[in-house]
Design an enzyme around this catalytic site. Structure first.
Site, PDB file in Angstrom:
ATOM      1  N   HIS A 234       0.828  -1.218   0.000  1.00 27.42           N
ATOM      2  CA  HIS A 234       0.000   0.000   0.000  1.00 27.42           C
ATOM      3  C   HIS A 234       0.862   1.269   0.000  1.00 27.42           C
ATOM      4  O   HIS A 234       0.430   2.302   0.531  1.00 27.42           O
ATOM      5  CB  HIS A 234      -0.915   0.052   1.238  1.00 27.42           C
ATOM      6  CG  HIS A 234      -1.740  -1.168   1.460  1.00 27.42           C
ATOM      7  ND1 HIS A 234      -3.064  -1.256   1.082  1.00 27.42           N
ATOM      8  CD2 HIS A 234      -1.445  -2.362   2.037  1.00 27.42           C
ATOM      9  CE1 HIS A 234      -3.550  -2.444   1.426  1.00 27.42           C
ATOM     10  NE2 HIS A 234      -2.587  -3.137   2.004  1.00 27.42           N
TER      11      HIS A 234
ATOM     12  N   SER B  56      13.856  20.188 -17.648  1.00 23.35           N
ATOM     13  CA  SER B  56      12.670  20.921 -18.066  1.00 23.35           C
ATOM     14  C   SER B  56      13.072  22.039 -19.008  1.00 23.35           C
ATOM     15  O   SER B  56      14.182  22.559 -18.924  1.00 23.35           O
ATOM     16  CB  SER B  56      11.998  21.492 -16.817  1.00 23.35           C
ATOM     17  OG  SER B  56      11.241  22.635 -17.117  1.00 23.35           O
TER      18      SER B  56
ATOM     19  N   LYS C 229      15.549  20.631 -12.902  1.00 20.60           N
ATOM     20  CA  LYS C 229      14.845  19.362 -12.961  1.00 20.60           C
ATOM     21  C   LYS C 229      15.683  18.217 -13.542  1.00 20.60           C
ATOM     22  O   LYS C 229      16.365  18.407 -14.546  1.00 20.60           O
ATOM     23  CB  LYS C 229      13.551  19.490 -13.791  1.00 20.60           C
ATOM     24  CG  LYS C 229      12.525  20.435 -13.242  1.00 20.60           C
ATOM     25  CD  LYS C 229      11.950  20.038 -11.881  1.00 20.60           C
ATOM     26  CE  LYS C 229      11.189  18.750 -11.864  1.00 20.60           C
ATOM     27  NZ  LYS C 229       9.884  18.796 -12.511  1.00 20.60           N
TER      28      LYS C 229
ATOM     29  N   GLU D 139       8.814   7.234 -17.247  1.00 18.94           N
ATOM     30  CA  GLU D 139       7.437   7.687 -17.471  1.00 18.94           C
ATOM     31  C   GLU D 139       6.941   7.231 -18.837  1.00 18.94           C
ATOM     32  O   GLU D 139       5.773   6.850 -18.991  1.00 18.94           O
ATOM     33  CB  GLU D 139       7.363   9.204 -17.349  1.00 18.94           C
ATOM     34  CG  GLU D 139       7.627   9.698 -15.933  1.00 18.94           C
ATOM     35  CD  GLU D 139       7.628  11.226 -15.852  1.00 18.94           C
ATOM     36  OE1 GLU D 139       6.766  11.785 -15.171  1.00 18.94           O
ATOM     37  OE2 GLU D 139       8.501  11.850 -16.482  1.00 18.94           O
TER      38      GLU D 139
END
Lengths: 468, 468, 468, 468
Positions: B155, B276, B282, B289
């Protein structure tokens, strides 16, 4: 020099390099991207973040780039990843340092949303017009066969006599509802996202109302995180397409069956058929089969987007790069199959001879409901009348007789009320005309429907007329 | 002269012409198509349907065409619809009339199935090898961190101390199962379809065993209608891909979270990150992803095929043209994301400092099960022990103390059996080693697992080795 | 006596009997079915097809039946297949032969469409209210944390400081768009189908306007074939649900991550957590995991319907029986997960201490964009500023220093323009307030947004208020 | 006293309470759950974690509970959430404290996986037997119509004469492949998961080999994290079901069309048809329509699982609760539709009269390939022969003549080689017999196929025979 070089020592690894660039997909958005950049340069100029000279340089350079791409001479590069960086790099080649100011305070996160929304406004407008054209064609076909009586089908079994036009009109309504959805969706699409920055909003006080106006939007998005994170504006477009294509798959199935050798009611225009590479006699309904089959790719595009978005954390994640192919594919597929269905309705031939055989064939069983109604009018409760006629049909089938071939005596075995007037029922024009309610198949009602649809088609102007 | 000209007066209508050609998709099958045609020419020669000279002409012409396509010089034409007709047309240009004999008794319905099966044998073999390479990489990463103890999670909450290698090994097993599926599937793929004709079987007594042998198949399909109608051989491939990609999406999610600033257990190799366009600090896990996101397109490919096939009448329908894009896309996507995940495991860095903080942090709550087990060993029924420790945890959280900071007196408030030995529990290596069953996280068990997997990777030869 | 007995000699075969009845599913529509039958009896009475006495008998009997079902005393029978025939059979038991007149000229094909539309009007109205309540709860949470500054995230990596309220508001907007969709959809749902007969329209001249009025519809369906064939009115409802649930799955993912031990920004209310059956310390975010997981069943419901409808010939086919479970499941699931998310927003606790650590932690990298903007304001083209700061970040990471720990001298190594004023940037409230555009995260803009949303929530009355 | 009471102060909130319990779904697993618990008690006893007396008490109590549930007397409670806790609570009511020892060192995370695997072994075995029965029925139907010659169809257009048995056999092969998949899958299902604990493995040194043996598994799972996290063992089952149901949807479509009034080749058994509530003559193929329609819910079950699993972090997450309904639904649906298709093949009637009309009808166009082959045998290159016959067909259609009605003179207009022997071609038995290759439709080949399939059906024993 790549964007990453400031931050990282190592270049993109080879395996990542194979999935990192999106330029082969998002290059399609070049017009939208450039349009957005021109507007953004205007906003930067207005806020004096760049000088008016720089603005002019940028706008001029971007216009040249647009032309280069249109004419096929633009040197796309995978190293620059996407359309945004390709355009920026090229702009630098053309106008030098001023190019590096265009991106001031702007993020690709918002830029891609703008590009997609501009694209979708165009696509939605085209979709609406294409739906309208297909409805017009089906309506045209309907007008030519109001008085052609076919068996209507339920469960692919003959049900009741109906006007063939009534069936063609049944194809028009869901497509009209798809048009209503386009127009509802438009409101949500008509909100300009630029100024959202990477996630927190522009830090340059950029004039968002000015940008909305220049880009033909009626309003602006209201939350910068929402603007760069959510893709329901793509989902909704693809949903509209998927529904429309599923409807078209059903229409195709109908037309394939109705034009088969065994049914023979319709003849498809030659230009939409092909033959076999082996069997020279074949006239195959390939165009309709492709329409039916292609619906699956639009459903899949929707699933792709839903699965993509499921459980994705806010705000922008790179997963979202995968939103474009389903969007383009849904648009392209839907527009192309609408064109095919339109063409088929324009060239469809009706074989009245075969139709007549079908309506009159199979022992008049198509009039069974009329016989039941006859009993009802004589006071028999409907459910009882239904069972009585069920038995008569069973008897007729066993005896291999048509309903009009049964004698009055035979009818009376099942119900004493029968008399000679029962034979008047076996007239399919009378049967059609008995369905005389709004939306029913009676000839006058069908003509009424045609009138209403014609009016609906004339009403209103094109979506986004004048704004893009 | 197009195939249709014999049969129809009208050319393909423009709107149909936009969806009719499949050459932009099926050109990818040129090698398979030509290989099949060369074998077929052999069979025609063997049966004296063509002369040996004609056979030689055909084979020579086809080999030239293959080279032309490889080198990019082949003049593809949309008018010739698909790869089969493009090759035939070109063959005629090269060798004249003999070209028109190649198609004798053969249908595109069977030809496309052969091409797809040949392609899928190659793709399945590659998939299996790529899965193996990714498992090897994860296994390699596991070998480097057997004794690194991390919190295991359920979880997304810290559960029990575990070897980080145990987690990496957990990623290996489903990928190994995917390899088992490749091998099971192979048997069904290894049946040669040529000789099925359009639907009823070849009428030329073509030697199917000869063809199977020449094309590297172990057997032949058993029913010509089945052979040209069904596409479960594509569905099964895409299913295997979709399952593998979904597993990879979960591994990516893990690695994205574990390498976040807040977790900080892992550092992704620079070459798989990007920065970025707006925020220069970043270091984004874009590669992962994309792996996570791209799983959605493979699920969608499967849905596309299921929806396509649903309710389609036997035998061949043109809808089936739509089977190729999902097939190619599933193969390409799966192979490319496997490569990325492999590369990431090869370059992954472990941050033992941050991991130690996590294991020792949060008040030793991670040892709660050990405390319950301690009570069980002293005779308390497990469920009661569980509740007792639940209360102790509640108390510790309220007091903002760690479990090892509670006094014996405080422990005794909840159960009189507690004594000083409870503090021995708060040793995460001891905790890890207590999970000493086959498949458990004890260090020896993890090493055992590594050994087993290494052996499994060495076993067996590549799928289809030697046959294509 | 079953409906079939008139027509067939054999009863339903056992294996078919297992899938034939739908009463276990469609019994849920009993209120809608009875409401429709009462209105239909009125129409039959109005047209003198039944007497006013019969009408009264029927209406009385139906009202009794409704009560029986509500109270659990109704004897449902699988033999009577569905809710329509169960009610008819029971009505006969109660009032005798008049019951058999209720079905006069009416088909189950139109009856089920009416029942579904009535159900969907109720469900859509509930959905809209539930969306509104969840938005209100998220808005309430937002109001409590306008000035709580968190890192905003892109790619699950810290991006820029933002108001936590801004994130919560980002959750409100897509849910408000879902409400817009409910309202758009309503127009299409508000067309009464009765009078369509089996397929060709009623042959009894039934007064459809009267029926629409009695049943609370604003209009009637326009084509009887369309009315009994199409199910886009269900698809559209399920689409709205699927989109909403996918949005909720993303919100859940966020809340699960933000409340993890490692992030620690939020604490979920106890009442929405569970513990482990084995590990007594666990406080698991089960409620949110179920919200996230359940989104998949609503996407699947949509796929089920699309796949069901694909390629189905007009008009009614029995396949359509399968439309009800996805419809009910989408409605039930969406309403229940909305309730959970609402409850969580109402009880969510913010841990400002942990949030502060996160914003101030990780070496001030979160201010990198501010540094780049500082350079831009001093005339450096943005792209160059971006790269410069990228290098500074790379340097700081290597040196293990925070941005505010670098000396001016160190800054000047990268750009000579730097001076002491750069340190003013490392103030997260200042950073937040710099995003001062409509939709940006500046505190005043966030308050503006709250005001706009509050007004939007107050506007308008409930969907279908008064009509059902 | 609920599990949570130790850990939390607040009860489950009402809205969460509505989705938290899974007992309404997982109660179906009671037999598997109890079987697993009995084995686990044995392992605890073997390891002296519980005494032999306690073991006996537990086993006795569990056996009583199983009987209670079977007989419907078990008091299920939503408060106890799931089948595991319901059984534990009841066991405590029956045998007191010893019940609280059953869960020692065991987690629901592993328990549910065991239950599901035991269930799936049973379901897979049933599925395999049911597939076999349906294949037998179709094979039986095939044996009755080897010499019935029908038009075979491609694109729903008449292609070439073929044995009707050949079509029925084409339905058998994909179902046999589904059986192969069951058997391949079995290997992956045959690995016992107990001993995996919550995530890290049992800390009690439980004897996993003993458990595997007692529970009828051939091996054990190899990694505890993998065991509690992954659900590919459910995905694979549902995939097999979805593929089988999609095949059945195509068979249904065929049978619906071939039994329509217009085709009339087949008559469906009465017991699988229904009539209309309005139109008493109707004999609708409802059973087949439901088979076709229900395929969509199994595809959707697969999508549900894929979407559920996508991007889920390791290891167990509560989302996984949603894995059971698609699993059960896929199993139930597939078994029930297989039963229906079996029944239909057992009762199917062939209408040879109608079939003969179809084969001989439509101007002998079905022999066009035979005419082309005739030309090929006389030396015309196939492609040229194809075009020539294409033109002859075009001419015949225009002249409204059948191919056998054209004079030799007319044939010679298209090719000088024609002579009287062309008329010999128009014999459909001869045409069928010309397709004389393995897998072709020649009568001997069809008989060969029947023999092979019969042997395949006899081979091998039932999956899991003796093990459960």
């Amino acid at each position: 020099m790549a964007l990453r070089d400031g931050r990282f020592e190592n270049p993109v690894s080879e395996s990542f390099g194979r999935i990192n660039p999106s330029i082969h997909v998002d290059r399609r958005l070049f017009k939208e991207d450039i349009r957005g950049s021109i507007a953004y340069a205007g906003a930067l100029g207005k806020n004096k973040i760049i000088s008016r000279e720089e603005e002019a340089l940028i706008v001029g350079g971007l216009s040249e780039i647009e032309k280069e791409i249109e004419e096929g001479g633009f040197p796309f590069s995978e190293e620059d990843e996407d359309i945004h960086m390709n355009v920026e790099r090229r702009l630098f080649e053309k106008i030098g340092e001023a190019a590096y100011k265009l991106h001031t305070g702007r993020s690709r996160n918002e830029q891609i949303v703008l590009d997609e929304m501009l694209y979708l406004k165009k696509a939605t407008s085209e979709l609406d017009r294409s739906l309208k054209a297909t409805v017009s064609a089906a309506l045209g076909a309907a007008k030519g066969c109001v008085e052609v009586v076919v068996p209507s089908y339920t469960h692919l079994r003959r049900a009741q006599p109906a006007s063939l036009a009534h069936l063609f009109l049944a194809y028009c309504h869901p497509l009209q509802r798809a048009r209503e959805r386009c127009s509802d969706y438009w409101k949500r699409l008509d909100r300009m996202p630029l100024g959202s920055g990477a996630v927190a909003g522009s830090a340059l006080g950029i004039d968002r109302a000015y940008l909305a106006d220049k880009l033909g939007f009626s309003g602006i998005t209201e939350n910068s995180i929402d603007a760069v994170s959510t893709r329901d504006f793509i989902l909704e477009f693809v949903w509209i397409c998927a529904e429309a294509c599923t409807t078209l798959s059903r229409i195709s199935e109908d037309l394939i069956i109705l034009s088969s050798e065994e049914f023979g009611f319709l003849r498809l225009p030659d230009g939409f058929c092909t033959t076999s590479s082996l069997m020279p006699q074949k006239a195959n309904p390939d165009a309709l089969e492709l329409v039916r089959g292609k619906s699956s790719r639009v459903t899949a595009a929707l699933v792709s987007l839903f699965t993509l978005l499921k459980g994705l954390p806010y705000s922008y994640d790179r997963d979202l790069q995968e939103d474009k192919e389903p969007m383009f594919d849904a648009a392209d597929t839907t527009l192309s199959v609408l064109g095919v269905v339109k063409g088929i309705f324009e060239g469809l031939k009706v074989n009245e001879e075969r139709i007549k055989l079908a309506v009159e064939g199979s022992g008049d069983l198509i009039f069974a409901t009329d016989v039941a109604d006859w009993l009802v009018r004589r006071g028999i409760p409907f459910r009882e009348a239904h069972r009585t006629v069920g038995k008569i049909v069973g008897f007729a089938v066993k005896e291999k007789k048509g309903l009009r071939e049964l004698s009055v005596g035979e009818y009376r075995r099942f119900c004493g009320l029968f008399d000679e007037s029962v034979y008047d029922l076996f007239d399919y024009r009378r049967s059609v005309d008995s369905h005389d309610v709004p939306g029913g198949t009676a000839f006058t009602r069908v003509r009424e429907q045609i009138g209403t649809l014609e009016k609906a088609l004339k009403r209103g102007e094109d979506l986004g007329a004048g704004s893009h």
